[in-house]
Scaffold this motif. Structure first.
Motif, PDB file in Angstrom:
ATOM      1  N   ASP A 289       0.839  -1.191   0.000  1.00  0.00           N
ATOM      2  CA  ASP A 289       0.000   0.000   0.000  1.00  0.00           C
ATOM      3  C   ASP A 289       0.877   1.244   0.000  1.00  0.00           C
ATOM      4  O   ASP A 289       1.957   1.281   0.596  1.00  0.00           O
ATOM      5  CB  ASP A 289      -0.906  -0.022   1.217  1.00  0.00           C
ATOM      6  N   GLU A 290       0.382   2.342  -0.718  1.00  0.00           N
ATOM      7  CA  GLU A 290       1.125   3.597  -0.764  1.00  0.00           C
ATOM      8  C   GLU A 290       1.181   4.291   0.587  1.00  0.00           C
ATOM      9  O   GLU A 290       2.108   5.062   0.861  1.00  0.00           O
ATOM     10  CB  GLU A 290       0.470   4.547  -1.784  1.00  0.00           C
ATOM     11  N   LEU A 291       0.213   4.078   1.431  1.00  0.00           N
ATOM     12  CA  LEU A 291       0.175   4.715   2.744  1.00  0.00           C
ATOM     13  C   LEU A 291       0.670   3.794   3.841  1.00  0.00           C
ATOM     14  O   LEU A 291       0.322   3.954   5.012  1.00  0.00           O
ATOM     15  CB  LEU A 291      -1.251   5.172   3.063  1.00  0.00           C
ATOM     16  N   SER A 292       1.454   2.817   3.479  1.00  0.00           N
ATOM     17  CA  SER A 292       1.979   1.919   4.488  1.00  0.00           C
ATOM     18  C   SER A 292       2.997   2.616   5.361  1.00  0.00           C
ATOM     19  O   SER A 292       3.529   3.682   5.010  1.00  0.00           O
ATOM     20  CB  SER A 292       2.611   0.692   3.815  1.00  0.00           C
ATOM     21  N   ARG A 293       3.290   2.075   6.494  1.00  0.00           N
ATOM     22  CA  ARG A 293       4.209   2.708   7.456  1.00  0.00           C
ATOM     23  C   ARG A 293       5.624   2.838   6.890  1.00  0.00           C
ATOM     24  O   ARG A 293       6.318   3.820   7.153  1.00  0.00           O
ATOM     25  CB  ARG A 293       4.213   1.899   8.742  1.00  0.00           C
ATOM     26  N   LYS A 294       6.022   1.843   6.116  1.00  0.00           N
ATOM     27  CA  LYS A 294       7.376   1.899   5.585  1.00  0.00           C
ATOM     28  C   LYS A 294       7.582   3.031   4.614  1.00  0.00           C
ATOM     29  O   LYS A 294       8.618   3.699   4.597  1.00  0.00           O
ATOM     30  CB  LYS A 294       7.705   0.577   4.896  1.00  0.00           C
ATOM     31  N   LYS A 295       6.533   3.352   3.751  1.00  0.00           N
ATOM     32  CA  LYS A 295       6.687   4.427   2.783  1.00  0.00           C
ATOM     33  C   LYS A 295       6.452   5.798   3.388  1.00  0.00           C
ATOM     34  O   LYS A 295       7.054   6.790   2.964  1.00  0.00           O
ATOM     35  CB  LYS A 295       5.729   4.194   1.624  1.00  0.00           C
ATOM     36  N   VAL A 296       5.545   5.898   4.356  1.00  0.00           N
ATOM     37  CA  VAL A 296       5.259   7.207   4.947  1.00  0.00           C
ATOM     38  C   VAL A 296       6.410   7.677   5.824  1.00  0.00           C
ATOM     39  O   VAL A 296       6.828   8.860   5.759  1.00  0.00           O
ATOM     40  CB  VAL A 296       3.949   7.142   5.762  1.00  0.00           C
ATOM     41  N   PHE A 297       6.983   6.809   6.606  1.00  0.00           N
ATOM     42  CA  PHE A 297       8.069   7.196   7.533  1.00  0.00           C
ATOM     43  C   PHE A 297       9.424   6.740   7.006  1.00  0.00           C
ATOM     44  O   PHE A 297      10.304   6.398   7.762  1.00  0.00           O
ATOM     45  CB  PHE A 297       7.817   6.585   8.893  1.00  0.00           C
TER      46      PHE A 297
END
Length: 298
Positions: A289-297
């Protein structure tokens, strides 16, 4: 006077004829004369009997005054020892109650010591104390052993009828016997099972004691059902004369019930495992997902 003389003459002729018949029987030998039946029945059980089984044995002992009881048999494999016990008690019939797993009861009906013998499974036991019926009979009286018409259809049923007759019919020579016949022991054959019932013979109606005698039957108890398993040629063993193909042991029935319950549990656990694997496979196949924790932070 002539009538009395005629009566005395006829009485004397009757006595002479009876005496001549007795002398003829004695001269002919003991095999051709009348021999009273002196059957006795030995009743014993195995270890592990329950309270209801003991009460059933006690009720049968009351109904059959020609029985003799013995202590419990310790062994379950050497059943030929029962023939020696029957010989010690001068018994020609044997009723052996064999208990298994403290819940299954089997009954051996045997003619000692040469056979034949019948092995039955006892079901639907109801003792006199459980039934609470109003009927009653004299202790030590003789019972009429009766059978329905279905016993004459097959050789195996005729053999069972003969063995049951010798075992449950009380001979006239029994010492504890009282000269009364006030109950009926009924053996019915239905659905390849033997149904036992005990009825009292009532001569008059209790509601109208002063009225005319109207014979009727009132059930006393006990009651039970016998399922024949095998008929052996010898006593407690030997070649098999009859085998019931429809009989299924109660242990096998309980095992099948447990197996079905275990099969339901196994199917439920397999479905749960398949659901977990399917969810895991779906999570691995979906893109991140684009809003996953790995991509957001990141």
């Amino acid at each position: 006077m002539a009538t009395l003389l005629k009566t005395s003459t006829e009485t004397q002729k009757g006595k002479n004829s009876k005496k001549s018949l007795k002398d003829a029987n004695a001269a002919a030998g003991p095999s051709e004369g009348y021999k009273p039946r002196k059957d006795k029945t030995l009743m014993l059980c195995s270890r592990g009997v329950t309270q209801r089984m003991r009460h059933l044995m006690r009720d049968l002992e009351v109904l059959l005054p020609h029985t003799k009881k013995d202590s419990k048999l310790d062994t379950k494999s050497s059943l030929h020892l029962i023939n020696e016990l029957a010989d010690l008690h001068s018994c020609s019939n044997t009723l052996y109650f064999e208990a298994r797993r403290h819940e299954d009861l089997y009954l051996w009906i045997s003619r000692s010591p040469n056979g034949p013998s019948i092995k039955c499974h006892v079901q639907n036991i109801h003792t006199m104390d459980e039934l609470k019926m109003t009927g009653n009979c004299l202790k030590g009286s003789r019972g009429l052993v009766t059978f329905d018409g279905a016993w004459e259809g097959d050789e195996s049923t005729r053999l069972m009828k003969e063995v049951l007759t010798h075992t449950f019919s009380v001979p006239k020579t029994s010492r504890r016997l009282k000269p009364f016949i006030d109950h009926i022991l009924l053996f019915s054959l239905l659905d390849n099972k033997i149904w036992f019932r005990n009825y009292q013979i009532i001569e008059k109606d209790p509601l109208t004691p002063s009225g005319p005698p109207i014979p009727s039957l009132v059930e006393i108890g006990p009651r039970f059902v016998l399922t024949p398993i095998r008929i052996f040629e010898g006593s407690f063993g030997g070649p098999t004369l009859y085998s019931n193909p429809e009989f299924v042991s109660p242990a096998a029935t309980r095992a099948s019930v447990k197996r079905e319950a275990g099969q339901k549990y196994r199917v439920r656990k397999e479905g749960q495992t398949e659901r977990e694997e399917r969810k895991k496979r779906l999570r691995e196949e979906l893109p991140e997902d684009e809003l996953s924790r790995k991509k957001v932070f990141a």
